[in-house]
Design a protein around this motif. Structure first.
Motif, PDB file in Angstrom:
ATOM      1  N   ASP A 293      29.061  38.521  30.303  1.00  0.00           N
ATOM      2  CA  ASP A 293      27.816  38.206  29.600  1.00  0.00           C
ATOM      3  C   ASP A 293      27.595  36.715  29.430  1.00  0.00           C
ATOM      4  OD1 ASP A 293      27.212  41.055  28.979  1.00  0.00           O
ATOM      5  OD2 ASP A 293      29.100  40.869  27.886  1.00  0.00           O
ATOM      6  N   PHE A 294      28.666  35.967  29.326  1.00  0.00           N
ATOM      7  CA  PHE A 294      28.601  34.512  29.193  1.00  0.00           C
ATOM      8  C   PHE A 294      29.545  33.889  30.211  1.00  0.00           C
ATOM      9  CE2 PHE A 294      27.448  36.200  25.072  1.00  0.00           C
ATOM     10  CZ  PHE A 294      26.393  35.403  24.654  1.00  0.00           C
ATOM     11  N   GLN A 295      29.150  32.726  30.717  1.00  0.00           N
ATOM     12  CA  GLN A 295      29.991  31.969  31.632  1.00  0.00           C
ATOM     13  C   GLN A 295      30.069  30.540  31.113  1.00  0.00           C
ATOM     14  OE1 GLN A 295      26.949  33.299  32.773  1.00  0.00           O
ATOM     15  NE2 GLN A 295      27.847  35.313  33.200  1.00  0.00           N
ATOM     16  N   VAL A 296      31.270  30.107  30.765  1.00  0.00           N
ATOM     17  CA  VAL A 296      31.461  28.731  30.300  1.00  0.00           C
ATOM     18  C   VAL A 296      32.192  27.983  31.411  1.00  0.00           C
ATOM     19  CG1 VAL A 296      32.338  27.215  28.501  1.00  0.00           C
ATOM     20  CG2 VAL A 296      31.594  29.540  27.919  1.00  0.00           C
ATOM     21  N   ALA A 297      31.469  27.106  32.106  1.00  0.00           N
ATOM     22  CA  ALA A 297      31.990  26.440  33.290  1.00  0.00           C
ATOM     23  C   ALA A 297      32.122  24.943  33.074  1.00  0.00           C
ATOM     24  CB  ALA A 297      31.065  26.711  34.477  1.00  0.00           C
ATOM     25  N   LYS A 298      32.987  24.327  33.878  1.00  0.00           N
ATOM     26  CA  LYS A 298      33.158  22.880  33.858  1.00  0.00           C
ATOM     27  C   LYS A 298      32.222  22.238  34.876  1.00  0.00           C
ATOM     28  CE  LYS A 298      38.078  23.358  32.718  1.00  0.00           C
ATOM     29  NZ  LYS A 298      39.460  23.089  33.179  1.00  0.00           N
ATOM     30  N   GLU A 299      31.730  21.070  34.557  1.00  0.00           N
ATOM     31  CA  GLU A 299      30.753  20.402  35.415  1.00  0.00           C
ATOM     32  C   GLU A 299      31.282  20.086  36.809  1.00  0.00           C
ATOM     33  OE1 GLU A 299      27.961  18.041  32.145  1.00  0.00           O
ATOM     34  OE2 GLU A 299      29.557  16.960  33.209  1.00  0.00           O
ATOM     35  N   ASP A 300      32.592  19.882  36.945  1.00  0.00           N
ATOM     36  CA  ASP A 300      33.124  19.429  38.223  1.00  0.00           C
ATOM     37  C   ASP A 300      33.648  20.561  39.106  1.00  0.00           C
ATOM     38  OD1 ASP A 300      35.178  19.962  36.493  1.00  0.00           O
ATOM     39  OD2 ASP A 300      36.305  18.118  36.880  1.00  0.00           O
ATOM     40  N   ASP A 301      33.368  21.816  38.757  1.00  0.00           N
ATOM     41  CA  ASP A 301      33.791  22.949  39.577  1.00  0.00           C
ATOM     42  C   ASP A 301      32.574  23.627  40.204  1.00  0.00           C
ATOM     43  OD1 ASP A 301      36.677  22.955  39.430  1.00  0.00           O
ATOM     44  OD2 ASP A 301      36.440  23.405  37.310  1.00  0.00           O
ATOM     45  N   TYR A 302      32.788  24.775  40.860  1.00  0.00           N
ATOM     46  CA  TYR A 302      31.705  25.364  41.636  1.00  0.00           C
ATOM     47  C   TYR A 302      31.902  26.850  41.857  1.00  0.00           C
ATOM     48  CZ  TYR A 302      35.189  24.861  45.373  1.00  0.00           C
ATOM     49  OH  TYR A 302      36.343  24.932  46.123  1.00  0.00           O
ATOM     50  N   PHE A 303      30.816  27.484  42.321  1.00  0.00           N
ATOM     51  CA  PHE A 303      30.833  28.867  42.786  1.00  0.00           C
ATOM     52  C   PHE A 303      30.797  28.856  44.317  1.00  0.00           C
ATOM     53  CE2 PHE A 303      29.706  29.666  38.490  1.00  0.00           C
ATOM     54  CZ  PHE A 303      29.955  31.011  38.230  1.00  0.00           C
ATOM     55  N   LEU A 304      31.383  29.895  44.918  1.00  0.00           N
ATOM     56  CA  LEU A 304      31.376  29.979  46.376  1.00  0.00           C
ATOM     57  C   LEU A 304      31.389  31.437  46.821  1.00  0.00           C
ATOM     58  CD1 LEU A 304      31.609  28.572  49.173  1.00  0.00           C
ATOM     59  CD2 LEU A 304      34.096  28.716  48.907  1.00  0.00           C
ATOM     60  N   GLN A 305      30.447  31.779  47.689  1.00  0.00           N
ATOM     61  CA  GLN A 305      30.415  33.082  48.351  1.00  0.00           C
ATOM     62  C   GLN A 305      30.527  32.809  49.854  1.00  0.00           C
ATOM     63  OE1 GLN A 305      30.047  36.427  47.630  1.00  0.00           O
ATOM     64  NE2 GLN A 305      30.242  36.169  45.425  1.00  0.00           N
ATOM     65  N   ALA A 306      31.755  32.797  50.369  1.00  0.00           N
ATOM     66  CA  ALA A 306      32.002  32.362  51.747  1.00  0.00           C
ATOM     67  C   ALA A 306      32.302  33.511  52.704  1.00  0.00           C
ATOM     68  CB  ALA A 306      33.151  31.357  51.771  1.00  0.00           C
ATOM     69  N   PHE A 307      32.047  34.752  52.283  1.00  0.00           N
ATOM     70  CA  PHE A 307      32.340  35.907  53.147  1.00  0.00           C
ATOM     71  C   PHE A 307      31.689  35.765  54.522  1.00  0.00           C
ATOM     72  CE2 PHE A 307      32.766  37.718  48.868  1.00  0.00           C
ATOM     73  CZ  PHE A 307      33.956  38.436  48.980  1.00  0.00           C
ATOM     74  N   VAL A 308      30.459  35.247  54.525  1.00  0.00           N
ATOM     75  CA  VAL A 308      29.710  35.164  55.776  1.00  0.00           C
ATOM     76  C   VAL A 308      30.429  34.305  56.810  1.00  0.00           C
ATOM     77  CG1 VAL A 308      28.314  33.154  55.116  1.00  0.00           C
ATOM     78  CG2 VAL A 308      27.371  34.877  56.682  1.00  0.00           C
TER      79      VAL A 308
END
Length: 249
Positions: free
Chosen positions: A109-124
């Motif tokens: 429900d909540f995502q607390v993330a750091k500014e210097d990180d990232y999301f990645l969907q690299a399956f393709v």
């Protein structure tokens, strides 16, 4: 070393992915243990999902050269446990969230993330598609165009951009991250749990209309892709550190 740490203290259920040596990639057993903890959570007022080390979760541990239906089914159960839990779930993103790791974060429900990180969907990049309801969770949050770019191009999405696009709820400097997590968890743990449960249910009913269908489609289609020449070529190219030569077969 235990790959998953489970702690229950003062109404807070904390699940910590504890395999930093492999960037917290998750196994079928870890999926099942997390689901068990979330489904049998009497007295829990808020849950926290986080990781040990420099990554939140880098994806799932898969058998070499093939997709694994069993692990996809276990992951699907966990997505249901996260979205169906009658209490708020906070994804405390201590590092990158990739593959199924990004789905686990977005199913919270909540995502607390750091500014210097990232999301990645690299399956393709290895000839596969997303899983863990990634196609619905991402599209429901940031729309069809951004979901298409993220899933089809396999690009990193920096956390500040993810926040600006509406994919995550919080994005803070690394030095403020722990205090932000702690403050949010404290607020939720002392809040109106019954109201939270009904708000969560109503939001998910409106935003995740086809969750079951999406999960089922991903499982079937991932199996097809896992048997393809493109997947074999993608894995080989990754191992050999070269550009893949996909043929669409």
């Amino acid at each position: 070393m235990t790959d998953l740490l489970v702690d229950r203290t003062d109404g807070v259920l904390t699940l910590t992915l504890n395999a930093p040596q492999r960037l917290n990639s998750v196994t079928t057993e870890m999926f099942e243990q997390m689901s068990d903890a979330l489904e049998d959570a009497e007295g829990v007022r808020v849950a926290v999902l986080t990781g040990e080390g420099r990554a939140f979760c880098s994806g799932a541990v898969m058998a070499p050269g093939a997709t694994n239906t069993g692990i996809l089914e276990a992951a699907d159960r966990l997505i249901h446990a996260l979205t169906g839990a009658p209490f708020p779930v906070v994804a405390a993103l201590n590092g990158l969230a990739a593959g199924i790791g990004s789905s686990l974060a977005l199913a919270s429900d909540f995502q607390v993330a750091k500014e210097d990180d990232y999301f990645l969907q690299a399956f393709v990049n290895v000839g596969l598609m997303g899983d863990g309801a990634a196609h619905e969770l991402i599209a429901a949050s940031i729309g069809r165009a951004r979901a298409t770019r993220m899933l089809m191009l396999g690009e990193r999405l920096p956390n500040p951009e993810a926040y600006a696009a509406g994919l995550i709820t919080h994005c803070v400097p690394a030095g403020e991250w722990q205090a932000t997590v702690d403050g949010l968890v404290e607020k939720l743990a002392s809040g109106p749990t019954m109201a939270y449960a009904r708000i969560k249910s109503a939001i998910n009913a409106a935003a995740l209309l086809h969750l079951d269908e999406t999960l089922a489609t991903e499982t079937v289609e991932q199996g097809v892709l896992g048997a393809s020449h493109d997947f074999a070529e993608g894995v080989a190219a990754f191992s050999e550190k070269r550009q893949a030569k996909f043929t669409g077969a």
